[in-house]
Design a protein around this motif. Structure first.
Motif, PDB file in Angstrom:
ATOM      1  N   SER A   1      15.899 -27.452   6.697  1.00  0.00           N
ATOM      2  CA  SER A   1      15.694 -26.084   7.196  1.00  0.00           C
ATOM      3  C   SER A   1      16.070 -24.904   6.588  1.00  0.00           C
ATOM      4  N   GLU A   2      17.230 -25.373   5.652  1.00  0.00           N
ATOM      5  CA  GLU A   2      17.744 -24.211   5.112  1.00  0.00           C
ATOM      6  C   GLU A   2      16.789 -23.793   3.733  1.00  0.00           C
ATOM      7  N   TYR A   3      15.925 -24.559   3.401  1.00  0.00           N
ATOM      8  CA  TYR A   3      15.159 -24.298   2.142  1.00  0.00           C
ATOM      9  C   TYR A   3      13.884 -23.730   2.630  1.00  0.00           C
ATOM     10  N   ARG A   4      13.795 -22.240   2.784  1.00  0.00           N
ATOM     11  CA  ARG A   4      12.835 -21.525   3.355  1.00  0.00           C
ATOM     12  C   ARG A   4      12.484 -20.290   2.339  1.00  0.00           C
ATOM     13  N   PRO A   5      11.920 -20.495   1.123  1.00  0.00           N
ATOM     14  CA  PRO A   5      11.903 -19.234   0.471  1.00  0.00           C
ATOM     15  C   PRO A   5      10.660 -18.237   1.126  1.00  0.00           C
ATOM     16  N   ASP A   6       9.874 -18.704   1.862  1.00  0.00           N
ATOM     17  CA  ASP A   6       8.680 -18.079   2.350  1.00  0.00           C
ATOM     18  C   ASP A   6       9.448 -16.866   3.317  1.00  0.00           C
ATOM     19  N   ILE A   7      10.597 -17.255   4.117  1.00  0.00           N
ATOM     20  CA  ILE A   7      11.156 -16.264   4.952  1.00  0.00           C
ATOM     21  C   ILE A   7      11.827 -15.172   3.978  1.00  0.00           C
ATOM     22  N   VAL A   8      12.333 -15.355   2.693  1.00  0.00           N
ATOM     23  CA  VAL A   8      12.842 -14.423   2.118  1.00  0.00           C
ATOM     24  C   VAL A   8      11.683 -13.641   1.306  1.00  0.00           C
ATOM     25  N   HIS A   9      10.562 -14.033   1.202  1.00  0.00           N
ATOM     26  CA  HIS A   9       9.544 -13.428   0.597  1.00  0.00           C
ATOM     27  C   HIS A   9       8.909 -12.455   1.626  1.00  0.00           C
ATOM     28  N   GLN A  10       8.865 -13.001   3.109  1.00  0.00           N
ATOM     29  CA  GLN A  10       8.234 -12.266   4.008  1.00  0.00           C
ATOM     30  C   GLN A  10       9.355 -10.891   4.142  1.00  0.00           C
ATOM     31  N   CYS A  11      10.628 -11.200   4.295  1.00  0.00           N
ATOM     32  CA  CYS A  11      11.310 -10.240   4.303  1.00  0.00           C
ATOM     33  C   CYS A  11      11.217  -8.914   3.364  1.00  0.00           C
ATOM     34  N   LEU A  12      11.095  -9.536   2.046  1.00  0.00           N
ATOM     35  CA  LEU A  12      11.191  -8.497   0.803  1.00  0.00           C
ATOM     36  C   LEU A  12       9.672  -7.847   1.027  1.00  0.00           C
ATOM     37  N   LEU A  13       8.589  -8.271   1.387  1.00  0.00           N
ATOM     38  CA  LEU A  13       7.360  -7.908   1.565  1.00  0.00           C
ATOM     39  C   LEU A  13       7.578  -6.623   2.768  1.00  0.00           C
ATOM     40  N   THR A  14       8.302  -6.869   3.735  1.00  0.00           N
ATOM     41  CA  THR A  14       8.141  -5.937   4.965  1.00  0.00           C
ATOM     42  C   THR A  14       9.117  -4.735   4.324  1.00  0.00           C
ATOM     43  N   LEU A  15      10.180  -5.077   3.714  1.00  0.00           N
ATOM     44  CA  LEU A  15      11.353  -4.038   3.328  1.00  0.00           C
ATOM     45  C   LEU A  15      10.896  -3.145   2.104  1.00  0.00           C
ATOM     46  N   LEU A  16       9.923  -3.906   1.410  1.00  0.00           N
ATOM     47  CA  LEU A  16       9.403  -3.207   0.141  1.00  0.00           C
ATOM     48  C   LEU A  16       8.228  -2.072   0.581  1.00  0.00           C
ATOM     49  N   ASP A  17       7.581  -2.474   1.774  1.00  0.00           N
ATOM     50  CA  ASP A  17       6.566  -1.822   2.259  1.00  0.00           C
ATOM     51  C   ASP A  17       6.736  -0.701   3.202  1.00  0.00           C
ATOM     52  N   SER A  18       8.391  -0.771   3.583  1.00  0.00           N
ATOM     53  CA  SER A  18       8.764   0.318   4.466  1.00  0.00           C
ATOM     54  C   SER A  18       8.828   1.726   4.123  1.00  0.00           C
ATOM     55  N   PRO A  19       8.833   2.743   4.928  1.00  0.00           N
ATOM     56  CA  PRO A  19       8.759   3.972   4.680  1.00  0.00           C
ATOM     57  C   PRO A  19      10.164   4.326   4.037  1.00  0.00           C
ATOM     58  N   LEU A  20      11.164   3.717   4.380  1.00  0.00           N
ATOM     59  CA  LEU A  20      12.388   4.150   3.823  1.00  0.00           C
ATOM     60  C   LEU A  20      12.523   3.734   2.116  1.00  0.00           C
ATOM     61  N   ASN A  21      11.887   2.610   1.909  1.00  0.00           N
ATOM     62  CA  ASN A  21      11.837   2.293   0.510  1.00  0.00           C
ATOM     63  C   ASN A  21      10.707   3.214  -0.230  1.00  0.00           C
ATOM     64  N   LYS A  22       9.577   3.530   0.499  1.00  0.00           N
ATOM     65  CA  LYS A  22       8.844   4.461  -0.253  1.00  0.00           C
ATOM     66  C   LYS A  22       9.436   5.933  -0.471  1.00  0.00           C
ATOM     67  N   ALA A  23      10.256   6.199   0.469  1.00  0.00           N
ATOM     68  CA  ALA A  23      11.018   7.474   0.145  1.00  0.00           C
ATOM     69  C   ALA A  23      12.076   7.362  -0.774  1.00  0.00           C
ATOM     70  N   GLY A  24      12.439   6.225  -1.514  1.00  0.00           N
ATOM     71  CA  GLY A  24      13.542   5.930  -2.275  1.00  0.00           C
ATOM     72  C   GLY A  24      14.925   6.083  -1.674  1.00  0.00           C
ATOM     73  N   LEU A  25      14.863   5.458  -0.362  1.00  0.00           N
ATOM     74  CA  LEU A  25      16.161   5.290   0.543  1.00  0.00           C
ATOM     75  C   LEU A  25      16.452   4.237   0.929  1.00  0.00           C
ATOM     76  N   LEU A  26      16.252   3.131   0.269  1.00  0.00           N
ATOM     77  CA  LEU A  26      16.499   1.675   0.370  1.00  0.00           C
ATOM     78  C   LEU A  26      16.927   0.992  -0.853  1.00  0.00           C
ATOM     79  N   LYS A  27      17.854   0.249  -0.712  1.00  0.00           N
ATOM     80  CA  LYS A  27      18.826  -0.637  -1.957  1.00  0.00           C
ATOM     81  C   LYS A  27      18.455  -2.124  -1.158  1.00  0.00           C
ATOM     82  N   ILE A  28      17.835  -2.861  -1.877  1.00  0.00           N
ATOM     83  CA  ILE A  28      17.997  -4.280  -1.651  1.00  0.00           C
ATOM     84  C   ILE A  28      18.696  -5.335  -2.520  1.00  0.00           C
TER      85      ILE A  28
END
Length: 92
Positions: A49-76
């Motif tokens: 149950s701990e080996y779910r790279p799809d969850i990391v991928h989904q989080c990255l997609l959401t964060l990278l597409d966020s308004p904060l990231n597009k404004a240059g205000l997010l560091k991941i």
């Protein structure tokens, strides 16, 4: 919040304990996934149950597409279970 060269405040997000590991298969090296590598994980006595790279991928997609990231205000960052730190470039 961290500060950038332009004195903008940034929000730092750290995805911790990400089970991002590779395994050598007949096809070469692959990212370990509970769906694709269940037998290997069972043989190595790892918690499937701990080996779910799809969850990391989904989080990255959401964060990278966020308004904060597009404004240059997010560091991941991603911190793996092996204590490796991955700095995610904001324009991925």
């Amino acid at each position: 919040p961290a500060r950038d060269k332009g004195d903008k405040r940034k929000i730092i997000v750290v995805l911790q304990k990400a089970a991002l590991e590779t395994v050598k298969t007949k096809k070469g090296y692959e990212l370990v996934s509970a769906d694709s590598h269940k037998s290997i994980l069972t043989k190595l006595k790892k918690d499937i149950s701990e080996y779910r790279p799809d969850i990391v991928h989904q989080c990255l997609l959401t964060l990278l597409d966020s308004p904060l990231n597009k404004a240059g205000l997010l560091k991941i960052y991603i911190e793996t279970r092996n204590n490796q730190i991955i700095d995610v470039h904001p324009s991925l």
